[in-house]
Each structure stands twice: as C-alpha cells, then as structure tokens.
Design a protein around this motif. Structure first.
Motif, PDB file in Angstrom:
ATOM      1  N   ALA A  91       4.077 -14.797 -16.780  1.00 54.05           N
ATOM      2  CA  ALA A  91       4.545 -13.625 -17.519  1.00 54.05           C
ATOM      3  C   ALA A  91       5.589 -12.855 -16.721  1.00 54.05           C
ATOM      4  CB  ALA A  91       3.370 -12.716 -17.855  1.00 54.05           C
ATOM      5  N   SER A  92       5.439 -12.845 -15.395  1.00 53.33           N
ATOM      6  CA  SER A  92       6.352 -12.084 -14.543  1.00 53.33           C
ATOM      7  C   SER A  92       7.623 -12.842 -14.213  1.00 53.33           C
ATOM      8  CB  SER A  92       5.649 -11.704 -13.233  1.00 53.33           C
ATOM      9  OG  SER A  92       4.531 -10.888 -13.480  1.00 53.33           O
ATOM     10  N   LEU A  93       7.524 -14.165 -14.083  1.00 51.49           N
ATOM     11  CA  LEU A  93       8.632 -14.935 -13.538  1.00 51.49           C
ATOM     12  C   LEU A  93       9.476 -15.654 -14.587  1.00 51.49           C
ATOM     13  CD1 LEU A  93       6.734 -16.439 -10.468  1.00 51.49           C
ATOM     14  CD2 LEU A  93       8.323 -14.513 -10.470  1.00 51.49           C
ATOM     15  N   GLY A  94       8.986 -15.753 -15.806  1.00 52.50           N
ATOM     16  CA  GLY A  94       9.809 -16.342 -16.853  1.00 52.50           C
ATOM     17  C   GLY A  94       9.684 -17.840 -16.933  1.00 52.50           C
ATOM     18  N   GLY A  95      10.712 -18.550 -16.513  1.00 57.60           N
ATOM     19  CA  GLY A  95      10.725 -19.994 -16.638  1.00 57.60           C
ATOM     20  C   GLY A  95      10.675 -20.425 -18.096  1.00 57.60           C
ATOM     21  N   LEU A  96       9.956 -21.514 -18.371  1.00 56.90           N
ATOM     22  CA  LEU A  96       9.863 -22.041 -19.720  1.00 56.90           C
ATOM     23  C   LEU A  96       8.499 -21.811 -20.365  1.00 56.90           C
ATOM     24  CD1 LEU A  96      11.725 -25.469 -19.317  1.00 56.90           C
ATOM     25  CD2 LEU A  96      12.637 -23.295 -20.144  1.00 56.90           C
ATOM     26  N   ALA A  97       7.677 -20.972 -19.757  1.00 55.61           N
ATOM     27  CA  ALA A  97       6.307 -20.797 -20.243  1.00 55.61           C
ATOM     28  C   ALA A  97       6.272 -20.299 -21.684  1.00 55.61           C
ATOM     29  CB  ALA A  97       5.548 -19.846 -19.328  1.00 55.61           C
ATOM     30  N   HIS A  98       7.132 -19.338 -22.021  1.00 57.64           N
ATOM     31  CA  HIS A  98       7.113 -18.774 -23.373  1.00 57.64           C
ATOM     32  C   HIS A  98       7.377 -19.844 -24.425  1.00 57.64           C
ATOM     33  CE1 HIS A  98      11.357 -18.955 -22.280  1.00 57.64           C
ATOM     34  NE2 HIS A  98      11.671 -18.832 -23.548  1.00 57.64           N
ATOM     35  N   GLN A  99       8.120 -20.858 -24.060  1.00 56.88           N
ATOM     36  CA  GLN A  99       8.485 -21.934 -24.975  1.00 56.88           C
ATOM     37  C   GLN A  99       7.434 -23.044 -25.008  1.00 56.88           C
ATOM     38  OE1 GLN A  99      12.368 -23.540 -24.078  1.00 56.88           O
ATOM     39  NE2 GLN A  99      11.912 -25.529 -24.993  1.00 56.88           N
ATOM     40  N   GLN A 100       6.752 -23.279 -23.877  1.00 53.86           N
ATOM     41  CA  GLN A 100       5.968 -24.500 -23.732  1.00 53.86           C
ATOM     42  C   GLN A 100       4.457 -24.307 -23.623  1.00 53.86           C
ATOM     43  OE1 GLN A 100       7.966 -26.144 -20.295  1.00 53.86           O
ATOM     44  NE2 GLN A 100       9.378 -27.329 -21.565  1.00 53.86           N
ATOM     45  N   LEU A 101       3.985 -23.102 -23.411  1.00 52.69           N
ATOM     46  CA  LEU A 101       2.554 -22.917 -23.162  1.00 52.69           C
ATOM     47  C   LEU A 101       1.685 -23.324 -24.342  1.00 52.69           C
ATOM     48  CD1 LEU A 101       1.777 -19.666 -21.121  1.00 52.69           C
ATOM     49  CD2 LEU A 101       1.070 -22.012 -20.628  1.00 52.69           C
ATOM     50  N   GLY A 102       2.138 -23.081 -25.566  1.00 50.13           N
ATOM     51  CA  GLY A 102       1.340 -23.443 -26.729  1.00 50.13           C
ATOM     52  C   GLY A 102       1.034 -24.932 -26.766  1.00 50.13           C
ATOM     53  N   GLY A 103       2.061 -25.747 -26.561  1.00 47.39           N
ATOM     54  CA  GLY A 103       1.855 -27.188 -26.529  1.00 47.39           C
ATOM     55  C   GLY A 103       1.007 -27.627 -25.344  1.00 47.39           C
ATOM     56  N   TYR A 104       1.250 -27.021 -24.200  1.00 45.68           N
ATOM     57  CA  TYR A 104       0.485 -27.339 -22.981  1.00 45.68           C
ATOM     58  C   TYR A 104      -0.995 -27.063 -23.194  1.00 45.68           C
ATOM     59  CZ  TYR A 104      -0.608 -27.114 -17.917  1.00 45.68           C
ATOM     60  OH  TYR A 104      -1.130 -27.287 -16.665  1.00 45.68           O
ATOM     61  N   TYR A 105      -1.306 -25.885 -23.733  1.00 46.29           N
ATOM     62  CA  TYR A 105      -2.703 -25.544 -23.990  1.00 46.29           C
ATOM     63  C   TYR A 105      -3.325 -26.479 -25.030  1.00 46.29           C
ATOM     64  CZ  TYR A 105      -2.363 -21.057 -21.470  1.00 46.29           C
ATOM     65  OH  TYR A 105      -2.222 -20.080 -20.518  1.00 46.29           O
ATOM     66  N   GLY A 106      -2.547 -26.879 -26.029  1.00 48.91           N
ATOM     67  CA  GLY A 106      -3.061 -27.811 -27.021  1.00 48.91           C
ATOM     68  C   GLY A 106      -3.430 -29.152 -26.404  1.00 48.91           C
ATOM     69  N   MET A 107      -2.635 -29.601 -25.446  1.00 48.80           N
ATOM     70  CA  MET A 107      -2.937 -30.849 -24.737  1.00 48.80           C
ATOM     71  C   MET A 107      -4.210 -30.706 -23.908  1.00 48.80           C
ATOM     72  SD  MET A 107       0.994 -31.547 -23.559  1.00 48.80           S
ATOM     73  CE  MET A 107       1.102 -33.277 -23.138  1.00 48.80           C
ATOM     74  N   VAL A 108      -4.365 -29.563 -23.245  1.00 48.74           N
ATOM     75  CA  VAL A 108      -5.572 -29.316 -22.454  1.00 48.74           C
ATOM     76  C   VAL A 108      -6.808 -29.330 -23.353  1.00 48.74           C
ATOM     77  CG1 VAL A 108      -6.794 -27.583 -21.081  1.00 48.74           C
ATOM     78  CG2 VAL A 108      -4.376 -28.062 -20.618  1.00 48.74           C
ATOM     79  N   LYS A 109      -6.680 -28.709 -24.529  1.00 47.19           N
ATOM     80  CA  LYS A 109      -7.805 -28.684 -25.469  1.00 47.19           C
ATOM     81  C   LYS A 109      -8.219 -30.094 -25.863  1.00 47.19           C
ATOM     82  CE  LYS A 109     -10.755 -26.840 -28.370  1.00 47.19           C
ATOM     83  NZ  LYS A 109     -11.976 -26.167 -27.859  1.00 47.19           N
ATOM     84  N   ARG A 110      -7.250 -30.956 -26.179  1.00 49.96           N
ATOM     85  CA  ARG A 110      -7.580 -32.318 -26.590  1.00 49.96           C
ATOM     86  C   ARG A 110      -8.193 -33.104 -25.432  1.00 49.96           C
ATOM     87  NH1 ARG A 110      -6.557 -33.666 -31.750  1.00 49.96           N
ATOM     88  NH2 ARG A 110      -6.438 -35.906 -32.151  1.00 49.96           N
ATOM     89  N   LEU A 111      -7.715 -32.885 -24.215  1.00 46.64           N
ATOM     90  CA  LEU A 111      -8.326 -33.528 -23.046  1.00 46.64           C
ATOM     91  C   LEU A 111      -9.793 -33.136 -22.916  1.00 46.64           C
ATOM     92  CD1 LEU A 111      -5.460 -33.104 -20.440  1.00 46.64           C
ATOM     93  CD2 LEU A 111      -6.466 -35.295 -21.097  1.00 46.64           C
ATOM     94  N   ASP A 112     -10.081 -31.877 -23.115  1.00 47.17           N
ATOM     95  CA  ASP A 112     -11.473 -31.444 -23.005  1.00 47.17           C
ATOM     96  C   ASP A 112     -12.334 -32.071 -24.094  1.00 47.17           C
ATOM     97  OD1 ASP A 112     -13.288 -29.457 -21.499  1.00 47.17           O
ATOM     98  OD2 ASP A 112     -13.721 -29.060 -23.619  1.00 47.17           O
ATOM     99  N   GLU A 113     -11.777 -32.219 -25.270  1.00 53.63           N
ATOM    100  CA  GLU A 113     -12.504 -32.906 -26.328  1.00 53.63           C
ATOM    101  C   GLU A 113     -12.758 -34.368 -25.953  1.00 53.63           C
ATOM    102  OE1 GLU A 113     -10.783 -30.152 -30.004  1.00 53.63           O
ATOM    103  OE2 GLU A 113      -9.926 -32.146 -29.629  1.00 53.63           O
ATOM    104  N   ALA A 114     -11.788 -34.987 -25.266  1.00 58.54           N
ATOM    105  CA  ALA A 114     -11.972 -36.358 -24.785  1.00 58.54           C
ATOM    106  C   ALA A 114     -13.091 -36.425 -23.754  1.00 58.54           C
ATOM    107  CB  ALA A 114     -10.666 -36.883 -24.194  1.00 58.54           C
ATOM    108  N   LEU A 115     -13.142 -35.446 -22.865  1.00 58.78           N
ATOM    109  CA  LEU A 115     -14.236 -35.381 -21.887  1.00 58.78           C
ATOM    110  C   LEU A 115     -15.577 -35.302 -22.608  1.00 58.78           C
ATOM    111  CD1 LEU A 115     -15.263 -35.061 -18.954  1.00 58.78           C
ATOM    112  CD2 LEU A 115     -14.894 -32.592 -19.217  1.00 58.78           C
ATOM    113  N   GLY A 116     -15.641 -34.497 -23.652  1.00 61.72           N
ATOM    114  CA  GLY A 116     -16.863 -34.404 -24.439  1.00 61.72           C
ATOM    115  C   GLY A 116     -17.240 -35.734 -25.075  1.00 61.72           C
ATOM    116  N   ARG A 117     -16.252 -36.480 -25.546  1.00 61.40           N
ATOM    117  CA  ARG A 117     -16.520 -37.787 -26.150  1.00 61.40           C
ATOM    118  C   ARG A 117     -17.059 -38.775 -25.114  1.00 61.40           C
ATOM    119  NH1 ARG A 117     -11.814 -40.503 -28.639  1.00 61.40           N
ATOM    120  NH2 ARG A 117     -13.470 -41.923 -29.317  1.00 61.40           N
TER     121      ARG A 117
END
Length: 452
Positions: free
Chosen positions: A215-241
């Motif tokens: 939030a402080s430093l900028g970069g590409l987080a505002h553009q990419q965090l939604g997709g990144y978090y979605g990937m993390v969510k699916r990985l966790d679902e895979a761990l559950g499987r």
C-alpha cells in the motif's frame, strides 16, 4: 535418529508453492479467508511461524530444499544452472531409505525441456516440466512423463496437478512413498506478466486488502493482487483435496505433509522484478508440517531456513541426515529435547545483485556489491552496507536505518554476525564497507535492543 520398520515409515508429501507471501495465510493475519486448510494444518500440526528462504529466486531455492545446502554450496546460485548430477537430492535419500519417489509439477533444476532422466534428481515417477510457466497456461497444462513424452492435463493448472497427485497417492498407497508436488501458482504467467486466477476468483479479491508495504510502495499490487489472491485460494483448496484423499484412503494419520514455498513476492516495489531482494516480502514464506511427529507441535517462533526442511523430513522419516547438509532438523524444537537453536537466518541474493543478508528476531541487515552483477558472480570479496530494519517497530520495512548514527553499535554487531555466517557457508571473509553516516534525530537504542 529413530530407525523405523518398513511398515512404520510415514508417507511424505511436499506441497510446494511458488512465490507465495507468508501474509497470504490466515494464521499470519490475512483477513480474506484464503487459506482455511493451511490454517487448520498449522493449528493441528506444527506451524513454523518464522520461516525464510535461503535464496529468493526459483532455481537456487529449489536446489537448497532438495539438497539441504545453500545455493553457493550446491553450485546453483542463480536460475538456469542444472542441479549437479553427482549431488544428492531428497529423492536419493528417500529411495535409499525404502521409499518410492515421485515428482509432479515444476522442476526448474535442469537446462532442457523435457528433462532427461539423468537430470531429474533421482525421482522415479516423473510427471513434470522444467519450466512449467513456459510449457503451460492456466487452462492448458503440459508436462512430460518418464519417457519425455508430453502429457496434457485437463482443468485449471492447480487442479490438473492435484488430480495427478491424487492418482499417484492412490496408486502407491500400499507402500511408503515420497511425493514432491510442485505448483507454479501463485507465480506470475511470464509471457503476459499477469497473475491468472481461475475463472471468477480474481473478482472476488480485487481491492479487498493490501499489505502495508504494498500500500505504501506502489508497484503493481493494485493491478495484480486480486488475481494473486485468487491463485492462493485455489492452492488452498487443492491442499484440502489432498488431505481429503489421504483421509479417504486411511493415510491421514500416517502421512507427513510439508507446506512451504520457494520465496515471496514484492510486486516490483523493491526492484524491477517480484523477488530477489532481502525484504520480508521476498524472503519470508508460509510453512507448516503435519503428520507423525508433528501433530500438536504448536507454533514455533524460532527462525527457520529453507535449508532446514530437508533434514527435518529425513529425520521425521527415521532416515539418516547427511553430514553435508547445512540445515538442521526442527524436530528437537517440537520435542524440546534441545533448546539450542540458531539466532539468525542467512540469505544469499543473486541475479538482481550479489547480496547477502542476515535476519534476527528483531533486525534485518543486508549488504551488496554494486560493481558485480548477480548473473555472472556468485559472491564478492567487497560488499557495501545497504539496508538495516528494525522488524519489531517496522515489520514491513518502510524505514531504512542503515548509516544512522544512533544505530552504529547494532550495525557493527550485525556486521560481525553476517561475516561469521559468510565464513561458515562460503569459507571466505569479505570486506564490508560501512554506509555513510546520517543524523538520527530523536532515535536512540538501549543496550538490550542491540543483541536481539
């Protein structure tokens, strides 16, 4: 070391993600509910709360995990250096110990595609790609089998590899197995520099929560965090499987699962890439272990390095830990049989720079050689001080204290500790040039803060 009979040997699974920040998990404070399965694993097993990569880039980190050695010790100090054919991997040790070994997913320790058998680190079952980001897209997964033939796996890439892993587990359930399951996610897709989550997942998490450093430093987080978090969510679902499959096959109580990652992600806030820096966002990784020896181990706040995980797995399986491994098993932390543990972790940084860093409970201290590039040079004999952070007061590393007059004593202390680690690992003692002095304003340290 406890020697186990063949029937007593636990199965071992490494669930390995790529470029996952530690603070994507609920047990590390992420408020989005991305990782209920990892969180349960950490709470019911052993949570290695402070775990750090030994090298924040794909290939070197993977070499360290496979070998239990630092990148310069094994020789893979940057990407595109093949794992030495004469060196031992986890597969070699587990196979010698009576295990059937399998590898599924991203390898990144060879120089060719498909990976020839002699470059697979001794793994017997093989369904993998050296550079999965280049042989597949999110919904078009291509890996190679034992005969170097391409195999197309249906579904979203995380699900495709998970399906393959469950088939492996079911097929090998009657004998001890060691499976290394290596995902690409949540790494970016190189060809379009994007984080492609499964359909509808990106929208679920866009503009929801941004860590303070991003939030402080900028970069590409505002553009990419939604997709990144979605990937993390699916990985966790895979761990559950995977956990569900083990439960249905009655292997839940006899299987060790290690969840960890190769490095983190700073979304181009610290340099022009996503990693390859000394910062927590780049080096701190989510790590938990469950299964025999790790049930109800609790949260361990000691500092653990990626090089410690190979000896930990061998130790937990009752196998001998080779003397050449630089890491140490964490099992004594769980059994409390040994209260002596390292007070710092050592990090080597390549490609973006030739850098070295040390991380203690309270402090981060880093140096680099601006005259050398990290592609051609694995080390230097002359470093310059670059960063100093107080991680208790500034956990997201937004204020660099290097050169502050108020922090000269702690800088000298950390410089000595870093030089000691470099000598221990690299058998050399370089010169570290002090940073220019800066006025400190009201800042002041008391003695007890220096040695933490």
């Amino acid at each position: 070391m406890i020697v186990l009979t063949q029937s007593e040997k636990p199965n071992v699974i490494v669930f390995f993600t790529d470029q996952q920040r530690w603070d994507t998990t609920g047990v590390h404070g992420n408020p989005l509910g991305l990782t209920p399965n990892f969180d349960r694993m950490a709470q019911e097993g052993t949570h290695l709360y402070h775990t750090f990569t030994s090298q924040p880039v794909c290939g070197p980190a993977r070499a360290s995990l496979q070998s239990g050695q630092y990148a310069t010790e094994i020789g893979c100090f940057r990407n595109a250096i093949p794992f030495p054919s004469g060196s031992k991997t986890l597969a070699n040790h587990f196979k010698k110990g009576g295990y059937y070994t399998g590898y599924i997913g991203k390898w990144h320790l060879a120089a060719e595609e498909p990976v020839k058998e002699e470059r697979r680190g001794g793994y017997e079952y093989w369904l993998a790609s050296n550079s999965l980001e280049h042989t597949s897209d999110p919904y078009h997964t291509t890996v190679y089998d034992h005969n170097c033939q391409p195999v197309e796996l249906p579904g979203y890439r995380v699900d495709a590899l998970t399906d393959a892993a469950i088939r492996f587990i079911d097929g090998e359930k009657d004998k001890p197995f060691f499976l290394f399951l290596s995902y690409l996610e949540p790494h970016h897709q190189n060809r379009n520099d994007n984080y492609p989550a499964p359909t509808s997942y990106q929208e679920m998490y866009t503009s929801r929560w941004t860590p303070p450093d991003l939030a402080s430093l900028g970069g590409l987080a505002h553009q990419q965090l939604g997709g990144y978090y979605g990937m993390v969510k699916r990985l966790d679902e895979a761990l559950g499987r995977i956990m569900d499959a083990l439960k249905s096959l009655k292997l839940e109580e006899s299987t060790i699962i290690l969840f960890t990652s190769d490095h983190g992600c700073h979304f181009k806030t610290r340099n022009s890439e996503y990693k390859r820096s000394c910062h927590e966002s780049s080096i701190r990784i989510p790590t938990a272990i469950t299964g025999p020896g790790f049930f109800q181990g609790g949260r361990k706040r000691e500092l653990v390095s990626l090089v410690d995980l190979a000896p930990t797995l061998l130790d937990a399986a009752g196998l001998k830990v080779p003397e050449e491994m630089s890491g140490r098993s964490v099992l004594p932390l769980i059994t409390r049989s040994n209260q002596s543990w390292q007070k710092e972790v050592f990090v080597q940084i390549s490609e973006s720079q030739v850098g070295r860093a040390i991380r203690t409970k309270k402090w981060k201290y880093s140096v680099s050689d601006p005259t050398k590039n990290g592609i051609d040079h694995s080390k230097s004999d002359h470093y310059i001080e670059e960063f100093l952070y107080d991680l208790e007061l500034d956990p997201y590393e937004l204020t660099n204290l290097i050169g502050y007059k108020s922090h000269q004593e702690v800088t000298r202390f950390l410089r000595e500790r870093l030089l000691s680690k470099i000598e221990e690992v690299e058998n050399e003692i370089p010169y570290i040039e002090s940073a220019p002095l800066k006025e400190s304003g009201q800042r002041k340290l008391i003695d007890e803060e220096i040695f933490q």
